[in-house]
Design an enzyme around this catalytic site. Structure first.
Site, PDB file in Angstrom:
ATOM      1  CG  ASP A  64       0.759   2.202   3.323  1.00  0.00           C
ATOM      2  OD1 ASP A  64       1.205   1.532   4.264  1.00  0.00           O
ATOM      3  OD2 ASP A  64       0.177   3.286   3.467  1.00  0.00           O
ATOM      4  CG  HIS A  97      -0.074   2.102  10.494  1.00  0.00           C
ATOM      5  ND1 HIS A  97      -0.874   3.093   9.972  1.00  0.00           N
ATOM      6  CD2 HIS A  97      -0.456   1.962  11.776  1.00  0.00           C
ATOM      7  CE1 HIS A  97      -1.693   3.537  10.917  1.00  0.00           C
ATOM      8  NE2 HIS A  97      -1.463   2.866  12.018  1.00  0.00           N
ATOM      9  CE  LYS A 152       9.576   5.629  13.229  1.00  0.00           C
ATOM     10  NZ  LYS A 152       9.705   6.544  12.112  1.00  0.00           N
ATOM     11  CD  GLN A 174       4.264   5.120   2.327  1.00  0.00           C
ATOM     12  OE1 GLN A 174       3.160   4.817   2.762  1.00  0.00           O
ATOM     13  NE2 GLN A 174       5.199   5.698   3.057  1.00  0.00           N
TER      14      GLN A 174
HETATM   15 ZN   LIG Z   1      -0.823   3.906   8.128  1.00  0.00          ZN
END
Ligand SMILES: [Zn+2]
Ligand SMILES: [Zn+2]
Length: 638
Positions: free
Chosen positions: A383, A510, A464, A381
C-alpha cells in the site's frame, strides 16, 4: 392503470426515448434493442438493479443487466438460492429458510432444519428440475409489516429480518409458484433462467450466537445455460487440483486454525515467499522515490470519524475498548498516512510525497465468505499514499500503470483495469468527482491498457481504477487499486504552502498494485500450480548424493549455494535414489542436483531443472552462475 403522460428513458448508447409511463423495464429494453433484451435477466434503473417486471414511472436511465455483469451474476445466484429453498420446503416442509445470499463463487441458503442427508439433496434436485421445466415466474408483492409478520409467523428468522427493516419502509416478498420468500429482490424473470443451477453440497453451520441450534447450509452455483455449467464443472476439476489451500498444506506454506478463522498463519516456507515479494516491491519503491512508514494498528474512534470510515465502514471493522475509549483495528492504511502528512507544515517542494506502508490490516469479513488466502480477515497490502498537486496526478498515475505492467509481466499474469465511478453513497461534490473520473479515464486511454468502465462501483470517497488479473484457468481476481481522492485530505485538514505562499489542499492517490500478499499469493500459487518461479521458491536447490560417500561433497555444494544467497538443502541416503528424486519433484523444487562418483571426480553436477526430463552436466562454477543468474533476474521458469 398506465398514466397517459409519457416518460423519457435514457439507454446506454445515449439514445433517449419517450415511452408510456408504467411501461415494464423489460418491455422498454425490448423496445430499445431486441437483441440485448434477450440476454437481460434484470435491469439497472437509475443505477439500481430492478426486476424486468418493474414499472417505470419517472424519467430515468435504463440499462440491461446480464450474467456478464457482476450485479447480474449475483441476481442469478441469489435467484438460484430461492429455487433451492422452494425445493427443500417442498420435500422437507418443516424446514425454515433463513437467508440465501450470492457469494464470490456461487450462492448458499441456510436452513433451520434437522441435519440434512444426501437423500434430501436428491429430492431437492428433482423438485428444482420440476420448477425449472415449469418456468415459474418470480412475482414481487409489497406487504405491510403486519401482513409480513403474519405470513412468516412460523419462522422466527424471517420475523427478525422483518423487525430489522427500517420503520416506514415497506416489506417485499417474492412468490415462486407456491413458495413465498421475504426478499428485497431483484430476481431473474422465471425459474427457466436457472437451467444451469448446480448443487455443490451441504454442511452444518454454527450460528454466531453459540446457544442457537446449528443451521444446515446448501451451497450451489448457477449459470443461465447448461453449456456454461458444463464448462464450469470441467474447469472446477482442474481448479481443485490447483487449490491454493491444498497446495499451502502440501508445500507447508501457510495454514488456518478454527481458533483464528480468516487469520492466515504463515509457516516458515510461506514467510520466505512473502519476504521475496516485499523485496520485489521495495526495490520499485526505492527507485520510484517512495518513503516507507509504519503507523499504529489501532486508532481511537475519532480518527475514523475524521476519515469517514466510522460512518461508512464501521460494520466491517474490529473494535476494541481500552480504558473506556473505543479503538478500531485499522481496515486501511489511509488514516496513518494522513496523520503523518499533517504532523508538520508542508511545502509544495515536498510533493509528490509518496508514503508506503506494509502494515497488517483487519476487516471483519463474515465467516461464511472466508476462503483460504483469497478472502481473509487479516492481511498486508503493498500500500502507498501519494500526496500530489492537481498537475502531478496524471504523471503519477502514468508511472503507476507502467509499474503495474512490469510487475504483472514478471509473474506472467494477464491483467486489465476497471474504472469504477461515483456510487450512490458518496462524499464530496459531484463536480470534483467528475473531474477525478475524467483524469483517470484520460490516463487509461493514453497508456493503451485494456480497461472497462463500471458505473457506480467506486469507493465512497473516490473513483478508482481496479486491477484484475486472470489466473491460468481464466478466472478473474481483483488485486490492486488506484484511487484518486479529493475528500480525505479535506477531512483531515491537510495543507501545503504553494509557490504563491498560500495554503492548498493536496490530492491523495491511494494505491496498491499486487493488492494483498495473501490474495496475490493465493492466486499466484494456483496460477503456477505450486511451481513457484525460482526467485520465490522457498527451497531453490536440492542436492542429492548418490550414496553416503558423496554426502560430504553434497554438503559442500549446499554451503557454496547458501553463501551466494541461494536456498539449498541436501538429504540423507536412507531412501533409494529414485525415491529421493521423486520426492524433490513432488515438492515442485526448481532445481535438483545429483552428485555421484563421476560428478565428484570431475567437479561437475548433474542438474535437473523443473519441467525438463533430461539432466545435464555443468561444472560447479557454471551451475552456480546459472542458478544465481536466473534467480537474480527473477526469471519465471527455472
Ligand atoms: Zn488509502
Ligand atoms: Zn430474493
Amino acid at each position: 392503470m398506465p398514466d397517459p403522460t409519457p416518460i423519457h428513458v435514457r439507454f446506454p448508447n445515449g439514445k433517449e426515448e419517450s415511452v408510456p409511463s408504467g411501461i415494464l423495464a423489460g418491455d422498454a429494453l425490448r423496445h430499445w434493442d431486441p437483441s440485448s433484451h434477450a440476454a437481460a435477466l434484470a435491469a439497472l434503473w437509475n443505477g439500481v438493479p430492478v426486476d424486468l417486471a418493474t414499472p417505470l414511472l419517472t424519467d430515468g436511465a435504463l440499462a440491461p443487466l446480464t450474467f456478464e455483469d457482476r450485479a447480474g451474476r449475483d441476481i442469478l445466484q441469489h435467484s438460484s438460492a430461492h429455487l433451492v429453498a422452494k425445493a427443500l420446503v417442498e420435500s422437507v416442509p418443516e424446514a425454515r429458510p433463513t437467508h440465501g445470499p450470492p457469494t464470490d463463487d456461487g450462492f448458499y441458503y441456510d436452513f433451520d432444519v434437522r441435519p440434512l442427508t444426501p437423500a434430501d439433496l436428491d429430492s431437492v434436485r428433482t423438485a428444482m428440475d420440476r420448477s425449472i421445466e415449469a418456468r415459474e415466474p418470480f412475482v414481487r408483492r409489497e406487504l405491510s409489516r403486519t401482513e409480513a409478520q403474519k405470513l412468516f409467523s412460523q419462522n422466527p428468522h424471517k420475523l427478525r429480518y422483518i423487525s430489522e427493516v427500517p420503520e416506514g419502509e415497506g416489506v417485499s416478498v417474492y412468490d415462486t409458484g407456491s413458495f413465498t420468500d421475504l426478499c428485497r429482490g431483484p430476481h431473474v424473470p422465471t425459474t427457466g433462467w436457472l437451467r444451469g443451477v448446480h448443487i455443490l453440497g451441504f454442511s452444518a453451520i454454527n450460528p454466531e450466537d453459540s446457544s442457537a441450534p446449528a443451521l444446515q447450509r446448501i451451497r450451489g452455483v448457477g449459470f443461465p445455460t447448461r453449456a456454461l455449467l458444463d464448462t464450469y464443472l470441467k474447469m472446477r476439476t482442474e481448479a481443485e487440483a490447483r487449490d491454493h489451500r491444498m497446495l499451502g498444506t502440501k508445500l507447508e506454506l501457510f495454514t488456518f486454525i478454527d481458533e483464528a478463522p480468516g487469520f492466515p498463519i504463515w509457516l516458515p516456507n510461506g514467510m520466505i515467499v512473502v519476504h521475496e515479494l516485499e523485496k520485489f516491491v521495495r526495490e520499485h519503491l526505492q527507485a520510484a522515490g517512495y518513503s516507507e512508514i509504519r503507523t499504529p494498528l489501532l486508532f481511537a474512534q475519532s480518527v475514523y470519524e475524521t476519515s469517514g470510515h466510522w460512518e461508512h465502514y464501521r460494520e466491517d471493522m474490529f473494535l476494541t475498548e481500552v480504558e473506556g475509549r473505543t479503538f478500531g483495528w485499522k481496515p486501511m492504511n489511509c488514516p496513518g498516512s494522513m496523520l503523518i502528512f499533517r504532523s508538520r507544515a508542508r511545502s509544495y517542494r515536498e510533493l509528490p510525497m509518496r508514503l508506503a506502508e506494509f502494515a497488517p490490516l483487519h476487516r471483519l469479513e463474515a465467516s461464511g465468505t472466508l476462503h483460504g488466502l483469497t478472502r481473509v480477515r487479516e492481511f498486508v497490502q503493498d500500500d502507498a499514499h501519494i500526496f500530489v498537486t492537481e498537475e502531478q496526478v496524471e504523471p503519477e498515475i502514468r508511472v503507476l500503470l507502467d509499474w503495474i505492467q512490469r510487475a504483472f509481466a514478471t509473474f506472467r499474469l494477464e491483467w486489465s483495469c476497471e474504472l469504477s465511478t461515483r456510487p450512490a453513497k458518496f462524499l464530496g461534490e459531484k463536480e470534483t468527482w467528475d473531474r477525478a473520473e475524467a483524469t483517470l479515464e484520460r490516463v487509461l486511454k493514453g497508456s493503451g491498457v485494456k480497461y472497462r468502465v463500471s458505473p457506480g462501483e467506486g469507493g465512497f470517497y473516490a473513483p478508482k481504477i481496479d486491477i484484475h488479473i486472470r489466473d491460468s484457468l481464466g478466472r478473474p481476481w481483483q488485486t490492486g487499486t488506484i484511487q484518486l481522492d479529493y475528500q480525505m485530505p479535506i477531512r483531515f485538514g491537510l495543507a501545503y504552502q504553494g509557490p504563491d505562499g498560500q495554503l492548498h489542499t493536496p490530492i491523495v492517490v491511494h494505491r496498491t498494485i499486487l493488492g494483498t500478499w495473501e490474495r496475490f499469493f493465493g492466486v499466484l500459487l494456483e496460477h503456477v500450480g505450486g511451481r513457484l518461479p525460482p526467485w520465490l521458491a522457498p527451497l531453490q536447490v536440492r542436492v542429492i548424493p548418490v550414496t553416503d560417500r558423496h554426502a560430504p561433497a553434497a554438503l559442500g555444494l549446499v554451503e557454496e549455494l547458501r553463501a551466494q544467497g541461494l536456498r539449498a538443502d541436501t538429504v540423507g541416503t536412507e531412501d533409494s535414489l529414485s525415491k529421493r528424486v521423486r520426492n524433490a519433484e513432488v515438492s515442485r523444487l526448481p532445481y535438483i542436483v545429483v552428485l555421484g562418483d563421476k560428478e565428484v571426480a570431475d567437479g561437475t553436477v548433474a542438474l535437473r531443472a523443473r519441467g525438463t526430463k533430461e539432466s545435464r552436466s555443468l561444472s560447479r562454477p557454471e551451475f552456480l552462475a546459472y542458478v544465481a543468474g536466473r534467480v537474480k533476474a527473477r526469471e519465471f521458469d527455472p
